[in-house]
Design a protein around this motif. Structure first.
Motif, PDB file in Angstrom:
ATOM      1  N   MET A 127       0.874  -1.062   0.063  1.00 40.84           N
ATOM      2  CA  MET A 127      -0.020  -0.210   0.132  1.00 40.84           C
ATOM      3  C   MET A 127       0.905   1.166  -0.085  1.00 40.84           C
ATOM      4  SD  MET A 127      -3.179  -0.906   0.063  1.00 40.84           S
ATOM      5  CE  MET A 127      -4.159   0.224   0.660  1.00 40.84           C
ATOM      6  N   LYS A 129       3.612   2.385   2.549  1.00 34.00           N
ATOM      7  CA  LYS A 129       4.271   1.378   3.228  1.00 34.00           C
ATOM      8  C   LYS A 129       5.657   0.983   2.745  1.00 34.00           C
ATOM      9  CE  LYS A 129       1.202   0.698   6.430  1.00 34.00           C
ATOM     10  NZ  LYS A 129       1.361   0.720   7.709  1.00 34.00           N
ATOM     11  N   TYR A 136      -7.733  -7.265   3.355  1.00 29.64           N
ATOM     12  CA  TYR A 136      -8.018  -6.080   2.306  1.00 29.64           C
ATOM     13  C   TYR A 136      -9.549  -6.554   1.955  1.00 29.64           C
ATOM     14  CZ  TYR A 136      -2.939  -5.038   2.415  1.00 29.64           C
ATOM     15  OH  TYR A 136      -1.748  -4.609   2.514  1.00 29.64           O
ATOM     16  N   ASP A 166      -7.809  -1.268   2.968  1.00 29.44           N
ATOM     17  CA  ASP A 166      -6.891  -1.692   4.242  1.00 29.44           C
ATOM     18  C   ASP A 166      -7.957  -1.616   5.574  1.00 29.44           C
ATOM     19  OD1 ASP A 166      -5.205  -2.537   6.287  1.00 29.44           O
ATOM     20  OD2 ASP A 166      -3.535  -1.752   5.195  1.00 29.44           O
TER      21      ASP A 166
END
Length: 481
Positions: free
Chosen positions: A294, A297, A405, A418
């Motif tokens: 994501m 991250k 997810y 998320d």
């Protein structure tokens, strides 16, 4: 009146040796962690298998490094503190074939120029150890003392006579954090060496010295990360067309996409086991995760690149933290392929759990979802400051991916939510709003929660204890390493 050197004639003169030594020391000794790095590298070059680092006062009061390495012969102890003295290179040609961690010949004399240094060292074939005190760069008090083979170096009152430099240092907790980072990095590079780090009398780090990288990861990052890490090895695909030499060898471990962090501080790179900072290497690793993480991250990675010494220039920076590669393109592509290969071969294929569309779901904001299920959990309590009504449109839930997810269809296409991040955001916004009103809700736990932190994280917690207390978190050290 113009400034000196600008439009005025100034006499050119050679600096006094004591002034020149202080300037040279400034290039090497940026902060206490710089001293720790130089001394640890010397211990590793001496083939030590046990290294203990003791730090007091953030490294200003005391830095003591004890090892069981080869030691320094008695007749060469004073020579080791002379400028440009080194056992690592001999001729100009050796500069292109450096295989040791230390080589510049500046570390010990530079440290002795800005601190009080005591050394006790003994080689295996000597009956007693040699002791020497260094004060203001000059040796005195030389004698013999008992000691097993190896070296002990104690650095005291670092920069005490240089208030202009001393005032730029941060708090003891911050400096200890930098020191913990140095020791942690070299424990990753040398898992066969047993490292012990004592900060202000407390053991902050202990590694077993088993030679297994996963054991070091367990000590630094915890059980969950250590078990999840994937092994990396260069795939033998043959050298690219532009490379005439064999491919560099890549080894180490990387985290699967399910284990990620919010910062790049968990990327560790070593070139021939030398800890380096390299944006190019970081970019190669992160591009291997393209479309797997994501936004915001970053992975955890411990990468060592082995290549011929003549293909890398380690003499770029006085602290030896930066390197220059002869063939950056080859290094980049080899590392990227190796990491991507580890992710493809080691990560399980995601499974999507299908679900019939629910009747007219409306999602006014982040919704909590229970792990392992696609059933919507109870709505979060209302925030002190309501979210904008248009934060999310009406969505139709399609399923769940990897238990983490939510796949949903909206007016503009596919939405990937998320669920854990949404939960964290709801809680964060709630606490932040309470903090602004100075009405943080605090409820004592029936049972204390024990968390494991790295040595650097521990020092950060100490430095921000008051701020965390304002948010309702009471932290206490528990146990010992």
């Amino acid at each position: 009146m113009g400034m000196p050197g600008v439009g005025m004639k100034e006499a050119i003169r050679v600096l006094m040796p004591e002034v020149a030594s202080k300037i040279a020391a400034g290039e090497v000794v940026e902060r206490p962690a710089s001293v720790v790095k130089e001394l640890v590298e010397n211990s590793l070059d001496a083939n030590a298998t046990q290294i203990t680092i003791e730090v007091r006062g953030g490294g200003v009061n005391l830095i003591r490094v004890v090892d069981n390495g080869a030691g320094i012969p008695s007749g060469q102890v004073e020579l080791a503190f002379r400028r440009y003295a080194t056992s690592k290179i001999n001729t100009l040609a050796d500069l292109g074939n450096i295989v040791s961690l230390g080589f510049r010949g500046e570390a010990l004399p530079s440290i002795a120029a800005v601190a009080e240094v005591d050394i006790l060292t003994r080689t295996a074939d000597e009956e007693a150890g040699t002791y020497l005190e260094m004060r203001d760069g000059l040796g005195r008090g030389k004698g013999q003392r008992g000691r097993p083979p190896g070296t002990t170096i104690a650095v005291r009152n670092l920069l005490r006579n240089f208030p202009a430099r001393l005032k730029f240092l941060k708090s003891s907790a911050t400096e200890n954090g930098h020191i913990a980072t140095v020791v942690s990095q070299y424990s990753l590079a040398f898992p066969e060496v047993r490292f012990t780090l004592l900060l202000e009398g407390r053991a902050a780090l202990r590694t077993p010295g088993s030679g297994n990288l996963r054991d070091v990861l367990l000590e630094l990052y915890g059980l969950e990360v250590a078990q999840a890490m994937l092994e990396v090895a260069a795939r033998d695909e043959g050298p690219p067309a532009e490379a005439m030499a064999p491919l560099p060898q890549v080894s180490g471990m990387v985290s699967p996409p399910s284990v990620a962090r919010s910062g790049r501080g968990y990327l560790s790179f070593f070139v021939n086991r030398r800890w380096v900072n390299s944006r190019m290497l970081a970019r190669a690793v992160e591009e291997a995760y393209h479309a797997l993480l994501m936004a915001g991250k970053h992975p955890i990675a411990v990468i060592n690149i082995s290549l011929p010494p003549q293909d890398v220039d380690v003499n770029v920076h006085p602290t030896k933290t930066e390197v220059r590669f002869r063939q950056e393109g080859v290094i980049f592509s080899t590392l990227q392929r190796a990491v991507r290969g580890a992710l493809v071969s080691g990560a399980p294929v995601p499974r999507i759990a299908a679900q019939p569309p629910p009747p007219s779901p409306r999602v006014p904001g982040p919704t909590l979802w229970a792990p392992g299920s696609i059933e919507a959990g109870p709505p979060a309590p209302p925030l002190a400051a309501p979210l904008p009504q248009a934060s999310l449109p009406i969505l139709r839930v399609l399923g769940q991916l990897s238990g983490s997810y939510i796949l949903a269809e909206g007016p503009e296409g596919l939405y990937l939510i998320d669920q854990h991040a949404a939960h964290e955001r709801v809680l964060c916004d709630r606490v932040r709003a309470q903090r602004q009103r100075q009405e943080v809700e605090v409820q004592g736990l029936l049972e204390l929660v024990t968390i494991e932190v790295t040595a650097r994280q521990e020092e950060l917690l100490k430095g921000h204890g008051e701020a965390l207390s304002g948010y309702g978190f009471a932290l206490e050290p528990f146990g010992d390493r």
